[in-house]
Scaffold this active site. Structure first.
Site, short mmCIF file in Angstrom:
data_model
loop_
_atom_site.label_atom_id
_atom_site.label_comp_id
_atom_site.label_asym_id
_atom_site.label_seq_id
_atom_site.Cartn_x
_atom_site.Cartn_y
_atom_site.Cartn_z
N TYR A 16 -2.06 2.56 -0.58
CA TYR A 16 -1.75 3.96 -0.87
C TYR A 16 -1.59 4.20 -2.38
O TYR A 16 -1.81 5.31 -2.86
CB TYR A 16 -0.45 4.38 -0.19
CG TYR A 16 -0.61 4.94 1.21
CD1 TYR A 16 -1.33 4.27 2.19
CD2 TYR A 16 0.00 6.15 1.55
CE1 TYR A 16 -1.44 4.78 3.47
CE2 TYR A 16 -0.11 6.67 2.83
CZ TYR A 16 -0.83 5.98 3.78
OH TYR A 16 -0.93 6.49 5.05
N ASP B 82 1.52 3.04 8.74
CA ASP B 82 1.18 4.44 9.02
C ASP B 82 0.50 4.52 10.39
O ASP B 82 0.86 5.35 11.23
CB ASP B 82 0.24 4.95 7.92
CG ASP B 82 -0.22 6.37 8.17
OD1 ASP B 82 0.61 7.21 8.55
OD2 ASP B 82 -1.43 6.64 7.99
N ASP C 236 -4.91 -6.03 14.25
CA ASP C 236 -5.73 -5.54 15.36
C ASP C 236 -5.10 -5.93 16.70
O ASP C 236 -5.02 -5.14 17.63
CB ASP C 236 -7.19 -6.02 15.24
CG ASP C 236 -7.33 -7.50 14.95
OD1 ASP C 236 -6.31 -8.17 14.67
OD2 ASP C 236 -8.47 -8.00 15.00
N LYS D 191 -3.22 -9.02 8.07
CA LYS D 191 -4.64 -9.27 8.35
C LYS D 191 -5.03 -10.48 7.52
O LYS D 191 -5.93 -10.44 6.67
CB LYS D 191 -5.47 -8.01 7.99
CG LYS D 191 -6.92 -8.06 8.42
CD LYS D 191 -7.14 -7.98 9.92
CE LYS D 191 -8.60 -8.22 10.27
NZ LYS D 191 -8.83 -8.28 11.74
N ASP E 131 2.24 5.66 14.43
CA ASP E 131 1.77 6.77 15.27
C ASP E 131 1.53 6.27 16.70
O ASP E 131 1.87 6.95 17.67
CB ASP E 131 0.46 7.37 14.73
CG ASP E 131 0.70 8.56 13.81
OD1 ASP E 131 1.75 8.57 13.14
OD2 ASP E 131 -0.16 9.45 13.75
C1 IPM Z 1 3.18 9.69 7.43
C2 IPM Z 1 2.04 10.62 7.07
C3 IPM Z 1 1.77 10.50 5.58
C4 IPM Z 1 1.35 9.07 5.30
C5 IPM Z 1 0.73 11.51 5.05
C6 IPM Z 1 1.12 12.95 5.35
C7 IPM Z 1 0.50 11.33 3.58
O1 IPM Z 1 0.92 10.32 7.84
O2 IPM Z 1 4.28 9.87 6.88
O3 IPM Z 1 2.96 8.80 8.25
O4 IPM Z 1 0.17 8.72 5.45
O5 IPM Z 1 2.22 8.28 4.93
MG MG Z 2 1.27 8.90 9.38
#
Ligand code: IPM
Ligand code: MG
Length: 359
Positions: free
Chosen positions: A141, A248, A224, A192, A252
């Site tokens: 990032y 990230d 993975d 990885k 999710d």
């Molecule tokens: C998160 C979001 C952020 C990230 C975005 C909005 C930049 O997806 O906080 O997970 O990728 O870190």
């Molecule tokens: Mg995110």
């Protein structure tokens, strides 16, 4: 002395969900005599629209001075065409890096009341309680160089750099082991290392730090496989620690195991314990302004803030109990709606949490 909370509503559903969270904050502030003050500032696309920057200097100054920060969400299609340097996401990333909020805690806990809302079978997710510890200020990032360049043959090439220094890996390792000590005492480090040197070093440093925590068990998993294991047998995990991008993505996936990403709070802390608290979900532009977004992740972020940055555990406990109580009452926003339950909007969910807090 009073402590000050900076409120950053941001974009999309951000202002709606943060409004409910602030009502909850005000309520516990009175009920528990917390002596907190709060003020708001602009961040993200709304800040860009007003000032030309997604992270105005004034916001950054206020953030640095605050005892804790509560953020809604940033971004939306309105700003998709902007140059990368002024996109709303840069506001969020700028706060993370300027405040050195390197340790991001993303719990994925299944509320028993919501087992039906998970896309996985109830027996696979019942009792799920994972903590993802994501490194937040390094990795791909932030690595340099980055950009889009034109090669000699005229073709364009996009590039980013995936880097981690030993000290960056070491401090997030400590965060993960410390967190594991407070819960299941197991850390699974995700890498990885069969392809990327940066994660070979990551794995090595994890092993080194693990020696300082003989009471915590360390294991390693390739990213993975970790993605697969999360949807196959998620209860095998206690604490997962990983870099910025893998964290990230995996967070999710882990969030969805719990039924809805609309339920999950997060904390991002620096070495001083100063923190920014935000829901794991984004700005959900598709439902923004409709009053239907789930405010519970943001309300639970207030609880995390009280617990980790403001040292007000009883108030945090009370908020978490109130959220559980409204779920027991069968109240659901659209994202967690299920048969036999009552679907309510953002404001009504906030009302219900306040009522449960007063009861
Ligand atoms: C998160 C979001 C952020 C990230 C975005 C909005 C930049 O997806 O906080 O997970 O990728 O870190
Ligand atoms: Mg995110």
């Amino acid at each position: 002395m009073s402590k000050n909370v900076l409120i950053l509503p941001g974009d999309g559903i951000g202002p709606e969900i943060v409004a409910q969270a602030v009502r909850v904050l005000d309520h516990v502030n009175d009920a528990f005599s917390l002596n907190l003050t709060h003020e708001s500032a602009l961040v993200g696309g709304s800040a860009y629209d007003e000032t030309g920057s997604p992270l105005p200097q004034e916001t950054l100054d206020k953030a640095k001075a605050a005892d804790a920060i509560l953020l809604g969400a940033v971004g939306g299609p309105k700003w998709d065409g902007l140059d990368m340097s002024v996109r709303p996401e840069k506001g969020l990333l700028g706060l993370r890096s300027n405040l050195e909020l390197f340790a991001n805690y993303r719990p994925a806990i299944l509320y028993p009341q919501l087992a039906e809302a998970s896309s996985l079978k109830p027996e696979i997710v019942a009792g799920l309680d994972i903590l993802i510890v994501r490194e937040l200020t390094g990795g791909i990032y932030f690595g340099q160089p980055r950009g889009i360049r034109t090669l000699e043959n005229g073709e364009r090439q996009g590039y980013n750099t995936y880097v981690y220094s030993e000290s960056e890996i070491r401090r997030i390792a400590h965060s993960a082991f410390e967190a594991a000590r407070q819960r299941g005492k197991r850390v699974c480090s995700i890498d990885k290392s069969n392809v990327l040197e940066v994660t070979v070093l990551w794995k090595e440093i994890m092993e080194e730090v693990a020696k300082e925590y003989p009471d915590v068990e360390l294991s390693h998993m390739l990213v993975d496989n970790a993605a697969m294991q999360l949807v196959k047998a998620p209860k095998q995990f206690d604490v997962m620690v990983t870099g910025n991008m893998f964290g990230d993505i995996l967070s999710d996936a882990a969030a969805m195991l719990t039924g809805s990403i609309g339920m999950l709070p997060s904390a991002s802390l620096n070495a001083k314990g100063q923190g920014m608290y935000e829901p794991c979900h984004g700005s959900a532009p598709d439902i923004a302004g409709q009053g239907v977004a789930n405010p519970l992740a943001t309300i639970l972020s207030v609880a995390m803030m009280l617990r980790y940055s403001l040292n007000e555990k009883p108030a945090a406990d009370a908020i978490e109990a109130a959220v559980s109580n409204v779920l027991d009452q069968g109240l659901r926003t659209g994202d967690i709606a299920s048969e036999g339950c009552t679907t309510v909007g953002t404001q009504a969910m906030g009302d219900a949490v306040l009522a449960a807090l007063s009861a």
